[in-house]
Design a protein around this motif. Structure first.
Motif, PDB file in Angstrom:
ATOM      1  N   ASP A  10       0.836  -1.134  -0.086  1.00 58.16           N
ATOM      2  CA  ASP A  10       0.095  -0.059  -0.192  1.00 58.16           C
ATOM      3  C   ASP A  10       0.918   1.308   0.079  1.00 58.16           C
ATOM      4  O   ASP A  10       1.588   1.628   0.900  1.00 58.16           O
ATOM      5  N   THR A  11       0.992   1.967  -1.317  1.00 56.80           N
ATOM      6  CA  THR A  11       1.866   2.964  -1.501  1.00 56.80           C
ATOM      7  C   THR A  11       1.619   4.362  -0.416  1.00 56.80           C
ATOM      8  O   THR A  11       2.650   4.643  -0.031  1.00 56.80           O
ATOM      9  N   PRO A  12       0.378   4.617  -0.040  1.00 55.52           N
ATOM     10  CA  PRO A  12       0.376   5.792   0.690  1.00 55.52           C
ATOM     11  C   PRO A  12       0.589   5.276   2.460  1.00 55.52           C
ATOM     12  O   PRO A  12       1.455   6.224   3.151  1.00 55.52           O
ATOM     13  N   ALA A  13       0.496   4.040   2.771  1.00 57.98           N
ATOM     14  CA  ALA A  13       0.524   3.756   4.231  1.00 57.98           C
ATOM     15  C   ALA A  13       2.019   2.967   4.383  1.00 57.98           C
ATOM     16  O   ALA A  13       2.365   3.052   5.451  1.00 57.98           O
ATOM     17  N   LYS A  14       2.858   2.695   3.484  1.00 60.30           N
ATOM     18  CA  LYS A  14       4.034   2.079   3.561  1.00 60.30           C
ATOM     19  C   LYS A  14       5.154   2.556   2.944  1.00 60.30           C
ATOM     20  O   LYS A  14       4.792   2.776   1.486  1.00 60.30           O
ATOM     21  N   ARG A  15       6.241   2.886   3.425  1.00 59.35           N
ATOM     22  CA  ARG A  15       7.341   3.203   2.382  1.00 59.35           C
ATOM     23  C   ARG A  15       8.009   2.180   1.735  1.00 59.35           C
ATOM     24  O   ARG A  15       8.009   1.093   2.088  1.00 59.35           O
ATOM     25  N   PRO A  16       8.357   2.626   0.334  1.00 65.55           N
ATOM     26  CA  PRO A  16       9.375   1.615  -0.335  1.00 65.55           C
ATOM     27  C   PRO A  16      10.381   0.816   0.371  1.00 65.55           C
ATOM     28  O   PRO A  16      10.654  -0.220   0.604  1.00 65.55           O
ATOM     29  N   SER A  17      11.130   1.664   1.285  1.00 67.29           N
ATOM     30  CA  SER A  17      12.370   1.144   2.232  1.00 67.29           C
ATOM     31  C   SER A  17      11.683  -0.107   3.024  1.00 67.29           C
ATOM     32  O   SER A  17      12.327  -0.947   3.106  1.00 67.29           O
ATOM     33  N   GLN A  18      10.543   0.295   3.632  1.00 68.59           N
ATOM     34  CA  GLN A  18      10.062  -0.829   4.356  1.00 68.59           C
ATOM     35  C   GLN A  18       9.488  -1.841   3.887  1.00 68.59           C
ATOM     36  O   GLN A  18       9.815  -3.233   4.169  1.00 68.59           O
ATOM     37  N   ALA A  19       8.941  -2.009   2.676  1.00 63.32           N
ATOM     38  CA  ALA A  19       8.366  -2.995   1.688  1.00 63.32           C
ATOM     39  C   ALA A  19       9.635  -3.825   1.460  1.00 63.32           C
ATOM     40  O   ALA A  19       9.470  -5.041   0.972  1.00 63.32           O
ATOM     41  N   VAL A  20      10.790  -3.196   0.932  1.00 64.22           N
ATOM     42  CA  VAL A  20      11.894  -3.967   0.491  1.00 64.22           C
ATOM     43  C   VAL A  20      12.401  -4.850   1.505  1.00 64.22           C
ATOM     44  O   VAL A  20      12.651  -6.221   1.244  1.00 64.22           O
ATOM     45  N   VAL A  21      12.828  -4.378   2.853  1.00 62.18           N
ATOM     46  CA  VAL A  21      13.172  -5.237   4.186  1.00 62.18           C
ATOM     47  C   VAL A  21      12.302  -6.376   4.288  1.00 62.18           C
ATOM     48  O   VAL A  21      12.512  -7.494   4.364  1.00 62.18           O
ATOM     49  N   GLU A  22      10.893  -6.126   4.236  1.00 61.57           N
ATOM     50  CA  GLU A  22       9.779  -7.245   4.374  1.00 61.57           C
ATOM     51  C   GLU A  22       9.796  -8.190   3.331  1.00 61.57           C
ATOM     52  O   GLU A  22       9.677  -9.368   3.566  1.00 61.57           O
ATOM     53  N   ALA A  23      10.092  -7.655   2.132  1.00 64.51           N
ATOM     54  CA  ALA A  23      10.052  -8.516   1.058  1.00 64.51           C
ATOM     55  C   ALA A  23      11.062  -9.721   0.925  1.00 64.51           C
ATOM     56  O   ALA A  23      11.320 -10.760   0.792  1.00 64.51           O
ATOM     57  N   VAL A  24      12.481  -8.847   1.193  1.00 61.04           N
ATOM     58  CA  VAL A  24      13.680  -9.925   1.493  1.00 61.04           C
ATOM     59  C   VAL A  24      13.500 -10.750   2.647  1.00 61.04           C
ATOM     60  O   VAL A  24      13.953 -12.086   2.385  1.00 61.04           O
ATOM     61  N   SER A  25      12.912 -10.328   3.506  1.00 59.88           N
ATOM     62  CA  SER A  25      12.657 -11.172   4.894  1.00 59.88           C
ATOM     63  C   SER A  25      11.849 -12.333   4.725  1.00 59.88           C
ATOM     64  O   SER A  25      12.021 -13.320   5.009  1.00 59.88           O
ATOM     65  N   GLU A  26      10.896 -11.960   3.673  1.00 63.19           N
ATOM     66  CA  GLU A  26       9.812 -13.167   3.295  1.00 63.19           C
ATOM     67  C   GLU A  26      10.307 -14.076   2.340  1.00 63.19           C
ATOM     68  O   GLU A  26      10.261 -15.186   2.712  1.00 63.19           O
ATOM     69  N   VAL A  27      11.152 -13.805   1.308  1.00 61.22           N
ATOM     70  CA  VAL A  27      11.902 -14.545   0.573  1.00 61.22           C
ATOM     71  C   VAL A  27      12.706 -15.465   1.104  1.00 61.22           C
ATOM     72  O   VAL A  27      13.211 -16.593   0.938  1.00 61.22           O
ATOM     73  N   THR A  28      13.972 -14.770   2.155  1.00 64.95           N
ATOM     74  CA  THR A  28      14.724 -15.647   2.935  1.00 64.95           C
ATOM     75  C   THR A  28      14.521 -16.209   3.839  1.00 64.95           C
ATOM     76  O   THR A  28      15.289 -17.111   4.615  1.00 64.95           O
ATOM     77  N   ASP A  29      13.312 -16.105   4.540  1.00 62.21           N
ATOM     78  CA  ASP A  29      12.812 -16.690   5.764  1.00 62.21           C
ATOM     79  C   ASP A  29      13.481 -16.189   6.918  1.00 62.21           C
ATOM     80  O   ASP A  29      14.059 -17.119   7.846  1.00 62.21           O
ATOM     81  N   THR A  30      13.796 -15.021   6.820  1.00 65.35           N
ATOM     82  CA  THR A  30      14.826 -14.454   7.757  1.00 65.35           C
ATOM     83  C   THR A  30      14.139 -13.270   8.644  1.00 65.35           C
ATOM     84  O   THR A  30      13.069 -12.648   7.998  1.00 65.35           O
ATOM     85  N   ASN A  31      14.297 -12.838   9.966  1.00 61.40           N
ATOM     86  CA  ASN A  31      13.734 -11.704  10.849  1.00 61.40           C
ATOM     87  C   ASN A  31      14.238 -10.601  10.109  1.00 61.40           C
ATOM     88  O   ASN A  31      15.200 -10.338   9.426  1.00 61.40           O
ATOM     89  N   LEU A  32      13.340  -9.664  10.063  1.00 61.72           N
ATOM     90  CA  LEU A  32      13.772  -8.339   9.749  1.00 61.72           C
ATOM     91  C   LEU A  32      14.931  -7.532   9.956  1.00 61.72           C
ATOM     92  O   LEU A  32      15.708  -7.188   9.493  1.00 61.72           O
ATOM     93  N   THR A  33      15.240  -7.948  11.321  1.00 56.67           N
ATOM     94  CA  THR A  33      16.492  -7.562  11.876  1.00 56.67           C
ATOM     95  C   THR A  33      17.703  -8.348  11.531  1.00 56.67           C
ATOM     96  O   THR A  33      18.719  -7.947  11.818  1.00 56.67           O
ATOM     97  N   ASP A  34      17.579  -9.299  10.968  1.00 62.47           N
ATOM     98  CA  ASP A  34      18.775 -10.164  10.361  1.00 62.47           C
ATOM     99  C   ASP A  34      19.098  -9.804   8.941  1.00 62.47           C
ATOM    100  O   ASP A  34      20.150 -10.495   8.646  1.00 62.47           O
ATOM    101  N   ILE A  35      18.620  -9.018   8.328  1.00 63.00           N
ATOM    102  CA  ILE A  35      18.712  -8.849   7.079  1.00 63.00           C
ATOM    103  C   ILE A  35      19.937  -7.487   7.068  1.00 63.00           C
ATOM    104  O   ILE A  35      20.001  -6.576   7.810  1.00 63.00           O
TER     105      ILE A  35
END
Length: 115
Positions: free
Chosen positions: A35-60
């Motif tokens: 959701d572009t108004p509600a979420k920053r692209p930078s946040q979406a990137v970290v969440e997407a990489v976390s999802e793909v790698t099955d890694t905690n957000l803080t471990d990226i």
């Protein structure tokens, strides 16, 4: 679901976490809409990489080691009155190629995959 030439969805949906492909198939990236108004692209990137790698957000690895998060967010901001921005930015993060596209789309693929 058909998209336009740069892969952006055409159905107008702005689901916060709409996953279009599961995992990383060799011929297609993992694609997530946000959701572009509600979420920053930078946040979406970290969440997407976390999802793909099955890694905690803080471990990226830190996003700023790959790209300036504030600059990334400003590229796709819609509050300047000139309409929705267009374009895409691609960079490497934690062994993955990440593409942020206008319209609230993040694509993640393993580094070395061909587009």
């Amino acid at each position: 679901m058909r998209g336009n030439d740069d892969g952006v969805r055409q159905d107008g949906r702005d689901d916060e976490h709409s996953t279009h492909s599961a995992g990383l198939a060799e011929d297609s990236p993992h694609r997530v809409s946000y959701d572009t108004p509600a979420k920053r692209p930078s946040q979406a990137v970290v969440e997407a990489v976390s999802e793909v790698t099955d890694t905690n957000l803080t471990d990226i690895g830190p996003l700023y080691s790959a790209i300036d998060p504030e600059a990334l967010d400003k590229l796709f901001r819609r509050d300047d009155g000139r309409g929705a921005p267009t374009g895409r930015v691609t960079f490497a993060l934690d062994g993955h190629e990440v593409t942020v596209r206008s319209g609230g789309v993040v694509e993640v693929r393993a580094d070395g995959d061909d587009e």
